[in-house]
Design a protein around this motif. Sequence first.
Motif, mmCIF file in Angstrom:
data_model
loop_
_atom_site.group_PDB
_atom_site.id
_atom_site.type_symbol
_atom_site.label_atom_id
_atom_site.label_comp_id
_atom_site.label_asym_id
_atom_site.label_seq_id
_atom_site.Cartn_x
_atom_site.Cartn_y
_atom_site.Cartn_z
ATOM 1 N N UNK A 1 -47.084 4.300 7.470
ATOM 2 C CA UNK A 1 -48.915 4.086 7.675
ATOM 3 C C UNK A 1 -49.305 2.617 7.593
ATOM 4 N N UNK A 2 -48.607 1.792 6.714
ATOM 5 C CA UNK A 2 -49.199 0.280 6.678
ATOM 6 C C UNK A 2 -48.618 -0.417 7.929
ATOM 7 N N UNK A 3 -47.509 -0.127 8.469
ATOM 8 C CA UNK A 3 -47.336 -0.720 9.851
ATOM 9 C C UNK A 3 -48.213 -0.565 10.724
ATOM 10 N N UNK A 4 -48.626 0.569 10.936
ATOM 11 C CA UNK A 4 -49.547 0.700 12.087
ATOM 12 C C UNK A 4 -50.846 0.138 11.676
ATOM 13 N N UNK A 5 -51.401 0.074 10.581
ATOM 14 C CA UNK A 5 -52.569 -0.621 10.156
ATOM 15 C C UNK A 5 -52.323 -2.080 10.327
ATOM 16 N N UNK A 6 -51.329 -2.656 10.153
ATOM 17 C CA UNK A 6 -51.127 -3.922 10.300
ATOM 18 C C UNK A 6 -51.360 -4.184 11.634
ATOM 19 N N UNK A 7 -50.553 -3.590 12.781
ATOM 20 C CA UNK A 7 -50.718 -3.804 14.105
ATOM 21 C C UNK A 7 -52.178 -3.552 14.555
ATOM 22 N N UNK A 8 -52.886 -2.787 13.915
ATOM 23 C CA UNK A 8 -54.315 -2.431 14.493
ATOM 24 C C UNK A 8 -55.150 -3.520 13.934
ATOM 25 N N UNK A 9 -54.747 -4.255 12.789
ATOM 26 C CA UNK A 9 -55.486 -5.614 12.491
ATOM 27 C C UNK A 9 -55.787 -6.314 13.630
ATOM 28 N N UNK B 1 -43.587 11.326 -7.781
ATOM 29 C CA UNK B 1 -42.752 12.051 -8.725
ATOM 30 C C UNK B 1 -42.569 13.555 -8.289
ATOM 31 N N UNK B 2 -43.648 14.114 -7.631
ATOM 32 C CA UNK B 2 -43.581 15.336 -7.388
ATOM 33 C C UNK B 2 -42.865 15.754 -5.873
ATOM 34 N N UNK B 3 -43.114 15.004 -4.956
ATOM 35 C CA UNK B 3 -42.617 15.391 -3.667
ATOM 36 C C UNK B 3 -41.277 14.580 -3.143
ATOM 37 N N UNK B 4 -41.018 13.479 -4.319
ATOM 38 C CA UNK B 4 -39.771 12.653 -3.933
ATOM 39 C C UNK B 4 -40.185 11.423 -3.351
ATOM 40 N N UNK B 5 -39.481 10.248 -3.518
ATOM 41 C CA UNK B 5 -39.824 8.998 -3.289
ATOM 42 C C UNK B 5 -39.291 8.756 -1.814
ATOM 43 N N UNK B 6 -38.498 9.515 -1.217
ATOM 44 C CA UNK B 6 -38.107 9.344 0.247
ATOM 45 C C UNK B 6 -39.135 9.605 0.988
ATOM 46 N N UNK B 7 -39.811 10.731 0.839
ATOM 47 C CA UNK B 7 -41.024 11.218 1.581
ATOM 48 C C UNK B 7 -42.174 10.321 1.496
ATOM 49 N N UNK B 8 -42.692 10.049 0.070
ATOM 50 C CA UNK B 8 -43.587 9.357 -0.162
ATOM 51 C C UNK B 8 -43.402 7.667 0.643
ATOM 52 N N UNK B 9 -42.496 7.096 0.168
ATOM 53 C CA UNK B 9 -42.298 5.636 0.451
ATOM 54 C C UNK B 9 -42.128 5.556 2.134
ATOM 55 N N UNK B 10 -41.361 6.580 2.488
ATOM 56 C CA UNK B 10 -41.090 6.514 3.966
ATOM 57 C C UNK B 10 -42.373 6.718 4.709
ATOM 58 N N UNK B 11 -43.216 7.491 4.307
ATOM 59 C CA UNK B 11 -44.752 7.900 5.127
ATOM 60 C C UNK B 11 -45.486 6.507 4.787
ATOM 61 N N UNK B 12 -45.540 5.887 3.603
ATOM 62 C CA UNK B 12 -46.216 4.685 3.330
ATOM 63 C C UNK B 12 -45.843 3.560 4.221
ATOM 64 N N UNK B 13 -44.695 3.368 4.453
ATOM 65 C CA UNK B 13 -44.035 2.034 5.089
ATOM 66 C C UNK B 13 -44.688 2.369 6.717
#
Length: 444
Positions: free
Chosen positions: A90-98, A76-88
């Motif tokens: 981040x979790x993609x890197x975490x998946x690969x590292x599993x 809500x504060x910084x915009x969905x573009x930044x937050x959702x983009x960074x989130x995807x």
Amino acid sequence: MLQSARRPGRSNMRWWVAGLMWAAIAINYIDRTVLSAAAPKIQAEFHLDAIQMGIVMSAFFWSYALLQLPAGLLADRFGQKKVLGFAVLWWSVATAMTGLASGFRSLVTLRVALGVGEAGAYPSNAGIATRWFPRKERATVAGIFDSGSKLGGAIALPLIAWLLAAFDWKMTFVLTGLLGVVWFAVWLVSFTDSPVQHPRVSAAELAYIESDKGAQRAARPVRPQWRKLLAHRNVWAMCIGFFMINYNSYFFITWLPTYLMKERHMSVLQMGWMASLPLLASIVVEIFAGWASDRVFASGKLSLTATRKLFLVVGLVMASSIGFAAFAQSAWVAVLLLCIAKSGTTVAASQVWALPGDVAPPNAVSMVAGLQNTVSNLGGVVGPVITGAIVGMTGSFVPALLFSAALIAIAIVNYLFLLGKVEPIQFGDPSLETRIHEQADLGA
């Protein structure tokens, strides 16, 4: 950009945005479902018992549930573009590292890291739906983007089963992690936080999106009153009901593969296909339920409150079929009942994800969605552990499935009686807020 300078005709960029929202959730569930499909091999390789495996499965939800509200606030504060983009990303890197996991502790750590990233997905999508779609289309778009979770799980199960047969589970995590990196690149160049900012949104489409003033009011700051928000009966009802739904939903992406292999004696490849059927069936059902509820509401035959409650209750009655599956003599009948049960949770979910936009202040939709999802995902935290404990103590999935059905009955009562009139929560003096909005409209 002035509307006169926009492209002529009627564009449909909001549906491209809906497609990106859907893809983010699909990848989200592919990445979180890999573990459940690979669970029998991982459990055997690291010598984990049922309770340890349940803890590994639930570890994702520890961070995922706790960070829902912070993720909504950030969106809500910084915009969905930044937050959702960074989130995807981040979790993609975490998946690969599993794929680097070496035992129980490292699996738990990496699953917690996965939850940190995936926490940003649903709160961001709820905010995007409010900004990019008029009220009369929000259940449809909620059904569309949430259906990505079912397709993601459905694709993951047979795909991962095939990869497990062809390669090892570690390479599987690396390959699936790459999907989100590709999505991230597309997201950066094709999405804006507001349709007003997007160069490919025509004047006609922009006017349609803003037809119920939802997009315009999203820009007007209204300070949320936390105490009143947390005490509101509808917020409580949304959280409690979604907890019960999620407890059931996550059985399908955590213990279902093991259930089919151990209780129904299926091979790995048979499990992959059979476990995907409830998820595939629910995709069509959820999108249709969202569309149908929007049509019912738009017709004027039922109020918004009656529409939401009708589809919630119908979906939950279907979801109670999980209890009947426990007693099915045939594996095929059990899978059919599980298809009905999973489809029922998605009928309810099409309404659940429209509710934040229905009741939240316009600039706090992601926050309310995050709060709802925080409580609901406690079902993901305790569900796999409770199921594992019940199976470990009884040696059977029957009591675990019956317990799930009992929670569905509680959810029905919750939505019928605790959920009140579905309308925006008012902060402060409603008449004053109305005058402020009217003055802003006149000055626009």
